[in-house]
Write an enzyme that holds these catalytic residues in place. Structure first.
Site, short mmCIF file in Angstrom:
data_model
loop_
_atom_site.label_atom_id
_atom_site.label_comp_id
_atom_site.label_asym_id
_atom_site.label_seq_id
_atom_site.Cartn_x
_atom_site.Cartn_y
_atom_site.Cartn_z
N HIS A 1 1.05 -1.31 0.06
CA HIS A 1 -0.27 -0.03 0.44
C HIS A 1 0.42 1.13 0.06
O HIS A 1 1.06 2.56 0.55
CB HIS A 1 -0.17 0.58 1.26
CG HIS A 1 -1.93 -0.82 0.80
ND1 HIS A 1 -2.37 -1.42 -0.62
CD2 HIS A 1 -2.63 -2.07 1.95
CE1 HIS A 1 -3.35 -2.21 0.10
NE2 HIS A 1 -3.31 -2.93 1.36
N HIS B 1 -9.06 1.57 1.47
CA HIS B 1 -9.18 0.73 2.57
C HIS B 1 -10.13 0.91 3.85
O HIS B 1 -9.92 0.49 4.62
CB HIS B 1 -7.98 0.88 2.55
CG HIS B 1 -7.00 -0.59 2.84
ND1 HIS B 1 -8.15 -1.41 3.88
CD2 HIS B 1 -6.50 -1.63 3.22
CE1 HIS B 1 -7.79 -2.79 3.76
NE2 HIS B 1 -6.81 -2.65 3.51
N GLU C 1 -11.55 -4.47 -1.72
CA GLU C 1 -10.84 -2.99 -2.73
C GLU C 1 -10.57 -2.83 -3.78
O GLU C 1 -9.90 -3.68 -4.34
CB GLU C 1 -9.31 -2.50 -2.11
CG GLU C 1 -9.45 -2.69 -0.57
CD GLU C 1 -8.01 -3.06 -0.11
OE1 GLU C 1 -7.12 -3.13 -0.57
OE2 GLU C 1 -8.21 -4.79 1.15
#
Length: 389
Positions: free
Chosen positions: A147, A218, A354
């Site tokens: 991420h 998220h 996601e």
């Protein structure tokens, strides 16, 4: 007269007891109503009064005509709360996570509600090559980058501008070589709460050097309400005939596999917990579901995923133009963090879905490209639409 007074003296104590009992019951009823109402409350604005990296943290509130409300902070571009009516009309906060900026800062789960970038999901060994040059991002997930790296977009301060009561625009300049990514990347994320009880998240980005971009949100969801227990009895359907297997560090093997006959088959409505405990090497790798689904279609004309809370009846349908959907079943939650209403974030108390390009795409030539070049505009969007059954 004496007899009347005598009777009155006898009755009054019993009346006092009766009235006290009534008052106590009324008090209990009020407490119960207060407890119920607490679940419908947005976090206090004062809980987001802080300065980080020289910028003021703010909590923005979006509202629609139905009384639905969403709270979003510019710290990490996070969805903090989303208040929706359940099947009984009771307002329910379906977003799981802390209720203060300090809670987000201290949490061992860094991604609660956050905007994710510059590259969502994992990059093997943090490395990728662009136009013959190798780049390396920080390793924050074992041997890999997750991420965006150690200070991805989830930890930065965004500039916020509330366009109208239902629309918020966040912007951020990710400077050249921030977290190892080339190019000055100008990013804009727009949150819109529509009158049909949907949250539309739109992303836009431009760069002055060729780079990789994979943006997503998220948010962690529990459609029965934050802190209400695990999500194993939620019903899930994903419009995907294929998923991407991973190795023991959760990096794609490069294979695209059929879901048929596996625990990953959600082509029909199935409870999340139905097959999560079966003996399967892929489930062991992720300690549950932590895999990317290859969507059958992604033109945002019909939902690519539908989830329903078993107790609340709240249903979320997801529409996107992205090719993939990462399904995460809260496998690494350990009760170490306090979320809203004083509850711990216990094992599988939430899930994430996601929408994104595939993990490790820069190192997987068969996967859709995530390159963004100067002169191009990165544009994508996802809609989360809510109703009740």
């Amino acid at each position: 007269m004496r007899q009347y007074l005598k009777t009155l003296v006898m009755i009054l104590p019993f009346s006092a007891v009766y009235l006290t009992a009534c008052n106590q019951q009324a008090s209990k009823t009020t407490e119960t109503m207060t407890d119920s109402t607490t679940l419908a409350a947005l976090p206090a604005d004062s809980a987001f009064k802080k300065t980080i990296d020289g910028k003021e943290v703010k909590l923005y509130v979006l509202k629609n005509k139905n009384g639905v409300q969403a709270a979003i902070t510019n710290y990490g571009g996070r969805i903090v709360s989303l208040l929706l009516p359940d099947k009984n009309g009771r307002m329910t906060d379906v977003i799981v996570g802390p209720e203060s900026v300090e809670g987000f800062e201290k949490s061992t789960e860094p991604y609660y509600g956050a905007t994710i970038g510059r590259y969502g999901n994992r990059l093997a060994k943090g490395k990728f090559t662009i136009e013959g040059k190798e780049y390396t991002s920080s390793l924050n997930n074992g041997p890999n980058t997750l991420h965006g790296g150690s200070k991805g977009f989830h930890y930065v301060m965004w500039d916020g501008k509330q366009i109208d009561p239902a629309t918020l625009e966040l912007s951020y300049l990710s400077k050249d070589m921030e977290e190892g990514y080339p190019g000055n990347l100008n990013v804009k994320v727009t949150y819109q709460l529509t009158d049909d009880n949907a949250v539309k998240v739109s992303y836009e980005a431009t760069t002055d050097k060729t780079t990789v971009v994979n943006l997503t949100n998220h948010a962690f969801y529990n459609l029965n309400g934050s802190g209400s227990g695990d999500i194993l009895n939620h019903t899930l359907q994903i419009d995907a005939d294929n998923y991407i297997p991973v190795d023991n560090t959760l990096i794609p093997t490069g294979e695209i596999a059929k879901v048929t006959g596996t625990p990953f088959d959600f082509t029909k409505p199935t409870t999340i917990g139905k097959r999560i405990g079966v003996d399967n090497e892929q489930l062991k790798a992720g300690k549950g579901y932590d895999h990317n689904y290859v969507l059958n279609q992604h033109d945002d004309k019909k939902p690519i995923a539908t989830v329903t809370g078993d107790l609340s009846g709240i249903t979320m349908q997801i529409y996107t133009v992205e090719p993939g959907l990462q399904f995460y079943s809260g496998n690494f939650m350990e009760g170490k963090n306090i979320i809203k209403y004083g509850k711990p974030d216990v094992f599988r108390t939430s899930f994430a879905l996601e929408t994104q390009h595939f993990p490790d795409s820069p190192n997987q030539p068969k996967f859709p490209s995530t390159l963004l070049k100067p002169g191009q505009v990165y544009k994508t969007h996802t809609v989360y639409k809510f109703s009740v059954k």
